[in-house]
Design an enzyme around this catalytic site. Structure first.
Site, PDB file in Angstrom:
ATOM      1  CB  SER A 228      94.305  45.208  82.906  1.00  0.00           C
ATOM      2  OG  SER A 228      94.849  46.437  82.502  1.00  0.00           O
ATOM      3  CG  ASP A 477     102.051  44.330  83.220  1.00  0.00           C
ATOM      4  OD1 ASP A 477     102.061  45.188  82.316  1.00  0.00           O
ATOM      5  OD2 ASP A 477     101.068  44.137  83.965  1.00  0.00           O
ATOM      6  CG  HIS A 502      98.818  43.474  81.028  1.00  0.00           C
ATOM      7  ND1 HIS A 502      99.001  44.276  82.129  1.00  0.00           N
ATOM      8  CD2 HIS A 502      97.611  43.831  80.519  1.00  0.00           C
ATOM      9  CE1 HIS A 502      97.970  45.089  82.277  1.00  0.00           C
ATOM     10  NE2 HIS A 502      97.103  44.836  81.315  1.00  0.00           N
TER      11      HIS A 502
END
Length: 542
Positions: A228, A477, A502
């Site tokens: 991320s 994602d 993710h």
């Protein structure tokens, strides 16, 4: 404040709405972020006397200040899985890791007394498989407590035996225990000014360099990892400090989200559900009109309280919408092929399970009821909840830090698409900038990150300049739309999986992992092995 009845609120709303809106907004942003609640209330009382307000109007203003605060927080916040991890997971150091604290300089780029002071930056280390001279795998921590990232990033531990690697997880400044000014770190912009990506990357660089010296293993190659925002940090670290890290695995790293169409995130969420079931997509898309048909009067709010099994009387339809929106968004982000507990316990492919609930719901039920049933999977898959706190405003550790970042350099515009199944919303930079100015006294810099690390045309630049970066993305994602999805060069590669979510590849392997995920991780290991082999060969010849 919570005891105010819907009847009283409705009565008070008979005052001119325009005056309320302007007054409350002006009052809210007149206060510096450092002020405590009692100081704000004192200011409200003083202001009410000057304006000759009645007691009920004063009471309503204080009530509204509380709600405006929470709504503004949601306006500023870009969806952050990392922060939710802090809220729902206990902060415990995973087995095999030991916590250490590095004396870090507050300001790496200016020479003045305050900036020369040190704070103690937390990092975790696992030496189980390591020997001197072997690789060092470093996770570049993002917006949260480093223990949570170590708990949810088992991939490093899985591959450490093969490489005899030392594993290090470094906490990001101003998060977790790594507070440069202790408990006062969020109290003033004069402290928060030291919180930016450049300082954080420099922290990583100095810590890694010092660690290698202390271990008498300067020759050990370093590979950085991140997921991320941490994935973006890993990629930027490789570009900024190529002499320290020989390569980077940047998982679900939205480094291009700053220049990606604002509706791409929303469109991706909607596509996840639409691909599973068109009916499911249409039901969720249609539930917002049904929600909007409710007004904020006593009868409607009591009905919503019952429908959504709220632990307390719902104070506004706003909270119901936010509760639903969060469930659909975060389930899409965590749409893993196996059971997982990233944010909350969820089954394998939870989007599919949500849609199954909607599609099999009794005929004649409203879209809003079906949407609630689906969202309940996210909030109560464990079956332990007897009611839901739709207005949950409990403190999330680090929210002020991320809020500051979105007001300074992390300007990520998000808005709904025309075909979105989610609640419609739009991004307005002018409003965002004005609110940040009132909140912190700063103006957002929307081109900061792309100027420092690249954006438009980045593939042409990195083709000649960069090397040794893996951008891994899963198309389930929503953040994948802002990542690098095509190979840039022979050594800057994109590993894209259609069913990935993710930073799924960074999670620990399980016996239920599908073949495509096993293959993705195998590719990543092979690429990193090549980097490391080349490094040792060059080192011998030096």
């Amino acid at each position: 404040m919570r005891a105010v009845s819907p009847v009283r609120i409705q009565t008070l709303s008979a005052y001119p709405s325009g005056r309320f809106k302007d007054l409350v907004t002006a009052m809210r942003f007149r206060f510096p972020s450092e002020m405590r609640a009692w100081q704000i209330i004192a200011k409200v009382i003083e202001y009410s006397r000057k304006q000759r307000m009645g007691p009920f109007l004063l009471f309503f203003m204080v009530f509204m200040l509380r709600n405006v605060e929470s709504m503004m927080n949601s306006y500023f916040a870009t969806p952050s899985v990392a922060l939710l991890m802090q809220k729902h997971k206990p902060k415990t150091i995973p087995p095999g890791y030991k916590a250490h604290y590095f004396p870090q300089v507050i300001d790496h780029f200016n020479h003045h007394p305050q900036g020369s002071k040190v704070f103690y930056q937390k990092y975790l280390m696992n030496k189980k498989y390591w020997h001197k001279g072997a690789p060092i795998f470093v996770y570049t921590g993002n917006e949260g407590h480093i223990d949570s990232f170590a708990q949810n990033t088992g991939f490093l531990l899985d591959i450490a035996p093969k490489f005899h690697a030392l594993i290090v997880f470094i906490e990001h400044r101003f998060y977790g225990e790594s507070m440069p000014f202790g408990n006062k770190s969020y109290n003033s912009v004069k402290y928060l000014g030291y919180m930016n990506t450049g300082q954080a990357l420099a922290d990583f660089a100095f810590l890694i360099t010092s660690l290698k010296q202390n271990l008498s293993s300067e020759a050990s190659p370093v590979v950085v990892f991140g997921g991320s925002h941490g994935g973006s940090l890993a990629a930027w670290f490789r570009l900024k400090y190529p002499h320290i890290a020989i390569g980077a695995l940047a998982s679900s790293a939205p480094i291009l989200q700053f220049i990606t169409p604002p509706d791409s995130f929303d469109a991706a969420v909607s596509k996840d559900y639409k691909d599973v079931s068109l009916n499911c997509y249409n039901v969720i898309r249609g539930c917002w009109d049904e929600l909007d048909s409710y007004s904020n009067n006593t009868h409607s709010l009591l009905e919503l309280t019952d429908t959504f099994k709220s632990c307390k009387i719902v104070g506004s339809t706003y909270y119901v919408g936010s509760w639903l929106n969060a469930a659909f968004i975060y389930t899409a982000m965590a749409n893993y092929p196996t059971k997982a507990n990233l944010l909350k316990p969820l089954p394998a492919y939870p989007v599919q399970e949500m849609c199954k609930i909607i599609d099999e719901y009794p005929k004649g039920a409203s879209k809003l009821n079906r949407a609630f049933a689906a969202a309940s999977l996210y909030y109560n898959y464990s079956g332990t909840q007897t009611c839901f706190d739709l207005e949950d405003e409990s403190y999330i550790e680090g929210i002020r830090g991320w809020d500051w970042q979105t007001c300074t350099e992390m300007i990520i515009p998000l808005s709904s698409s025309k075909e979105s199944m989610l609640k419609k919303y739009s991004y307005n930079y002018t409003l965002h900038a004005e609110a940040c100015k009132r909140r912190y006294g700063v103006t957002p810099r929307p081109y900061q990150m792309t100027t420092e690390y690249g954006g438009i045309g980045i593939e042409k630049v990195l083709k000649r300049f960069g090397s040794n970066i893996i951008f891994s993305s899963g198309m389930q994602d929503p953040w994948s739309r802002g990542s690098v999805l095509k190979n840039i060069s022979a050594s800057i590669v994109a590993l894209v999986t259609e069913k990935g979510a993710h930073h799924l590849d960074l999670r620990a392997a399980t016996n239920e992992d599908p073949d495509w995920l096993i293959m993705q991780r195998k590719q990543e290991v092979e690429i990193m092995q090549k980097w490391i082999d080349e490094y040792y060969e060059d080192y011998k010849q030096a």
